[in-house]
Design a protein around this motif. Structure first.
Motif, PDB file in Angstrom:
ATOM      1  N   VAL A  70       0.837  -1.212   0.000  1.00  0.00           N
ATOM      2  CA  VAL A  70       0.000   0.000   0.000  1.00  0.00           C
ATOM      3  C   VAL A  70       0.870   1.260   0.000  1.00  0.00           C
ATOM      4  O   VAL A  70       0.371   2.361  -0.206  1.00  0.00           O
ATOM      5  CB  VAL A  70      -0.978   0.034   1.199  1.00  0.00           C
ATOM      6  N   GLY A  71       2.174   1.067   0.268  1.00  0.00           N
ATOM      7  CA  GLY A  71       3.094   2.213   0.216  1.00  0.00           C
ATOM      8  C   GLY A  71       3.648   2.637   1.571  1.00  0.00           C
ATOM      9  O   GLY A  71       4.108   3.768   1.730  1.00  0.00           O
ATOM     10  N   THR A  74       7.334   3.453   1.279  1.00  0.00           N
ATOM     11  CA  THR A  74       7.507   4.678   0.492  1.00  0.00           C
ATOM     12  C   THR A  74       7.268   5.885   1.394  1.00  0.00           C
ATOM     13  O   THR A  74       8.001   6.871   1.342  1.00  0.00           O
ATOM     14  CB  THR A  74       6.530   4.693  -0.715  1.00  0.00           C
ATOM     15  N   GLU A  85      13.276  -0.305   1.998  1.00  0.00           N
ATOM     16  CA  GLU A  85      13.153  -0.830   0.638  1.00  0.00           C
ATOM     17  C   GLU A  85      11.692  -0.824   0.175  1.00  0.00           C
ATOM     18  O   GLU A  85      10.795  -1.233   0.909  1.00  0.00           O
ATOM     19  CB  GLU A  85      13.686  -2.276   0.623  1.00  0.00           C
ATOM     20  N   GLU A  90       4.633  -7.837  -3.117  1.00  0.00           N
ATOM     21  CA  GLU A  90       4.156  -7.861  -1.737  1.00  0.00           C
ATOM     22  C   GLU A  90       5.208  -8.427  -0.780  1.00  0.00           C
ATOM     23  O   GLU A  90       6.067  -9.187  -1.184  1.00  0.00           O
ATOM     24  CB  GLU A  90       2.875  -8.703  -1.660  1.00  0.00           C
ATOM     25  N   THR A  92       7.671  -6.868   0.741  1.00  0.00           N
ATOM     26  CA  THR A  92       9.019  -6.352   0.535  1.00  0.00           C
ATOM     27  C   THR A  92       9.675  -6.150   1.898  1.00  0.00           C
ATOM     28  O   THR A  92      10.839  -6.499   2.107  1.00  0.00           O
ATOM     29  CB  THR A  92       8.964  -5.007  -0.213  1.00  0.00           C
ATOM     30  N   ASP A 246      -3.080   9.694  -6.472  1.00  0.00           N
ATOM     31  CA  ASP A 246      -2.775  10.097  -7.844  1.00  0.00           C
ATOM     32  C   ASP A 246      -3.482   9.200  -8.847  1.00  0.00           C
ATOM     33  O   ASP A 246      -3.632   9.555 -10.010  1.00  0.00           O
ATOM     34  CB  ASP A 246      -1.246  10.042  -8.063  1.00  0.00           C
TER      35      ASP A 246
HETATM   36  N1  LIG Z   1       0.607   5.197  -7.811  1.00  0.00           N
HETATM   37  C1  LIG Z   1       1.254   5.210  -6.668  1.00  0.00           C
HETATM   38  N2  LIG Z   1       2.048   4.177  -6.330  1.00  0.00           N
HETATM   39  C2  LIG Z   1       2.691   4.223  -5.151  1.00  0.00           C
HETATM   40  C3  LIG Z   1       2.526   5.313  -4.240  1.00  0.00           C
HETATM   41  N3  LIG Z   1       3.264   5.071  -3.154  1.00  0.00           N
HETATM   42  C4  LIG Z   1       3.865   3.864  -3.345  1.00  0.00           C
HETATM   43  N4  LIG Z   1       3.529   3.359  -4.552  1.00  0.00           N
HETATM   44  C5  LIG Z   1       3.997   2.097  -5.144  1.00  0.00           C
HETATM   45  O1  LIG Z   1       3.434   1.011  -4.428  1.00  0.00           O
HETATM   46  C6  LIG Z   1       4.345  -0.092  -4.449  1.00  0.00           C
HETATM   47  C7  LIG Z   1       4.547  -0.619  -3.033  1.00  0.00           C
HETATM   48  O2  LIG Z   1       5.210   0.344  -2.262  1.00  0.00           O
HETATM   49  P1  LIG Z   1       5.922  -0.059  -0.897  1.00  0.00           P
HETATM   50  O3  LIG Z   1       6.331   1.212  -0.242  1.00  0.00           O
HETATM   51  O4  LIG Z   1       6.951  -1.093  -1.132  1.00  0.00           O
HETATM   52  O5  LIG Z   1       4.694  -0.702  -0.125  1.00  0.00           O
HETATM   53  P2  LIG Z   1       4.677  -1.403   1.314  1.00  0.00           P
HETATM   54  O6  LIG Z   1       3.351  -1.113   1.888  1.00  0.00           O
HETATM   55  O7  LIG Z   1       5.851  -0.997   2.117  1.00  0.00           O
HETATM   56  O8  LIG Z   1       4.758  -2.942   0.911  1.00  0.00           O
HETATM   57  P3  LIG Z   1       5.262  -4.219   1.762  1.00  0.00           P
HETATM   58  O9  LIG Z   1       6.518  -3.875   2.461  1.00  0.00           O
HETATM   59  O10 LIG Z   1       5.456  -5.251   0.720  1.00  0.00           O
HETATM   60  O11 LIG Z   1       4.142  -4.547   2.689  1.00  0.00           O
HETATM   61  C8  LIG Z   1       5.622   0.414  -5.061  1.00  0.00           C
HETATM   62  O12 LIG Z   1       5.660  -0.042  -6.399  1.00  0.00           O
HETATM   63  C9  LIG Z   1       5.501   1.913  -5.015  1.00  0.00           C
HETATM   64  O13 LIG Z   1       6.189   2.560  -6.034  1.00  0.00           O
HETATM   65  C10 LIG Z   1       1.676   6.403  -4.644  1.00  0.00           C
HETATM   66  O14 LIG Z   1       1.483   7.393  -3.953  1.00  0.00           O
HETATM   67  N5  LIG Z   1       1.071   6.278  -5.842  1.00  0.00           N
END
Ligand SMILES: Nc1nc2c(ncn2[C@@H]2O[C@H](COP(=O)(O)OP(=O)(O)OP(=O)(O)O)[C@@H](O)[C@H]2O)c(=O)[nH]1
Ligand SMILES: [K+]
Ligand SMILES: [Mg+2]
Length: 382
Positions: A70-71, A74, A85, A90, A92, A246
């Motif tokens: 879900v990001g 990020t 990272e 999923e 990660t 976005d």
């Molecule tokens: N369109 C879009 N994609 C995003 C945004 N933020 C993150 N992503 C994408 O979502 C994907 C997952 O992002 P991560 O930050 O790895 O997500 P996470 O929740 O930490 O995932 P896990 O660690 O696997 O649980 C990546 O491909 C990012 O580039 C956003 O604001 N908009």
């Protein structure tokens, strides 16, 4: 039969018993008991109830909970100097990664956590470790993908609820005291519309509580009463964060943004991230206090951050523990008073672009005096 199976059996029975309120109450009590067991450490290292071993730091801790991708990572990478990272696949993130948000002089620890899956509270994936870590936070951010169905919100709430985390709720206004003799004294001071005395008594019986004082001062539900008996529920503030705005329409965005306790963002496009941090700050209810040496201006760049409800004693501890033992009195200047006809007498303070005004007369106070956001404090010792 294992606990997980027992829980499943009770849930099935509950589905069949929908109409019998009295029996449902007893089943709920049983269910709560098993769920509590599920979270008890097993004795082995890294037992069921143990979270990730990350040292708390800073003035408060905020935990990121959400399904995979879900990001979460990020967001951590955008708001702190820590890089976690991120990837399109999923899971990660496999452990807890702490970063620090610096805001208004406060250092807020943001914890990136592995994604959780449905069934997390019953031990699927690293779910239990994740939710146990969430319990150590001062605020939970439930992060969701705005492009996905809102079912995710209900599922996440269910998982947190199952481990005893109550989001954005107050502890029920019920007094409960165990006794060794004397039977049950049940005192209900309001009209109950969601449960009734018979159900309350049956739940007490199913917990073998034959001697206790109970005073119910709020129109509670059966579940809330069980929460009081179990006693280990955690009442935590929570913000629902919808990421990836976005990728959705304005109509969808508008609808989400109007929901309570909700912030909409895009990590990738850096949309609304400052606002999210403001909301985090507000939810944490931190108070910053400036200290001032005699004859000097307060240092506006190095506030002491404390919890809402903190006292002068907290300020002393924040400076140095010894100040509490040697404490004589403190002077407090309240800031941001409405300015009168003339500013004369207010001491103005300009410091690296920041400017504040304080009341001309300080109040002399003791250790138990409550401090307010932006107070200036001088401490006098023996
Ligand atoms: N369109 C879009 N994609 C995003 C945004 N933020 C993150 N992503 C994408 O979502 C994907 C997952 O992002 P991560 O930050 O790895 O997500 P996470 O929740 O930490 O995932 P896990 O660690 O696997 O649980 C990546 O491909 C990012 O580039 C956003 O604001 N908009
Ligand atoms: K990911
Ligand atoms: Mg991640």
């Amino acid at each position: 039969m294992g606990i997980v199976e027992k829980i499943k059996e009770i849930e099935e029975e509950m589905a069949r018993t929908q109409k019998n309120k009295y029996h449902l109450g007893t089943l709920k009590a049983k269910l709560a008991k098993y769920r509590a067991q599920l979270l008890e450490p097993t004795g082995k290292s890294g037992g069921a109830g143990t979270g990730f071993d990350v040292q708390k730091s800073g003035d408060a801790r905020v935990a990121l909970i959400g399904f995979p991708s879900v990001g979460k990572s990020t967001l951590l990478s955008k708001c702190t100097h820590t890089v976690s990272e991120t990837a399109a696949y999923e899971f990660t993130t496999l452990t807890a990664i702490p970063g620090v948000i610096e805001y208004q002089g406060a250092r807020i620890q943001l914890l990136d956590l592995p994604g959780i899956v449905e069934g997390a509270s019953q031990g699927r994936g690293r779910g239990r470790q994740v939710v146990s870590t969430a319990k150590t936070a001062d605020l939970i951010l439930i992060m969701m993908d705005a492009t996905k169905s809102d079912e995710q919100r209900r599922l996440l709430e269910y998982e947190l609820d199952a481990v005893g985390i109550r989001l954005n709720k107050q502890r029920p206004d019920v007094v409960f005291k165990r006794k060794t003799t004397g039977g049950i004294t049940l005192n209900i001071t309001v009209r109950l519309t969601k449960t009734d005395e018979k159900t309350i008594r049956s739940i007490l019986a199913s917990y073998k509580l034959h001697n206790c004082d109970v005073m119910i001062r709020e129109d509670i539900t059966t579940d809330e009463f069980i929460d009081v008996l179990i006693g280990t529920r955690k009442y935590m503030p929570c913000l629902y964060v919808y990421n990836k705005i976005d990728a959705i329409s304005m109509e969808q965005l508008d609808k989400l943004a109007r929901t309570d306790h909700t912030v909409v963002i895009s990590c990738e496009m850096s949309l609304n991230l400052d606002y999210l941090i403001e909301r985090i700050w507000a939810e944490l209810g931190l108070v910053k206090v400036y200290t001032k040496k005699r004859g000097a201006h307060p240092d506006l760049n190095d506030p002491i951050c404390l919890r809402k409800g903190a006292t002068i004693e907290g300020v002393c501890v924040g400076v140095h523990r010894s100040l509490v033992t040697n404490f004589r009195y403190a002077l407090v200047w309240v800031s941001h008073l409405p300015l009168s006809k003339s500013d004369t007498g207010l001491f103005n303070c300009h410091c690296q672009g920041k400017s504040s005004k304080f009341a001309p007369h300080a109040q002399k106070v003791g250790l138990s005096h409550l401090v307010q956001d932006e107070d200036v404090v001088s401490i006098f010792t023996k």
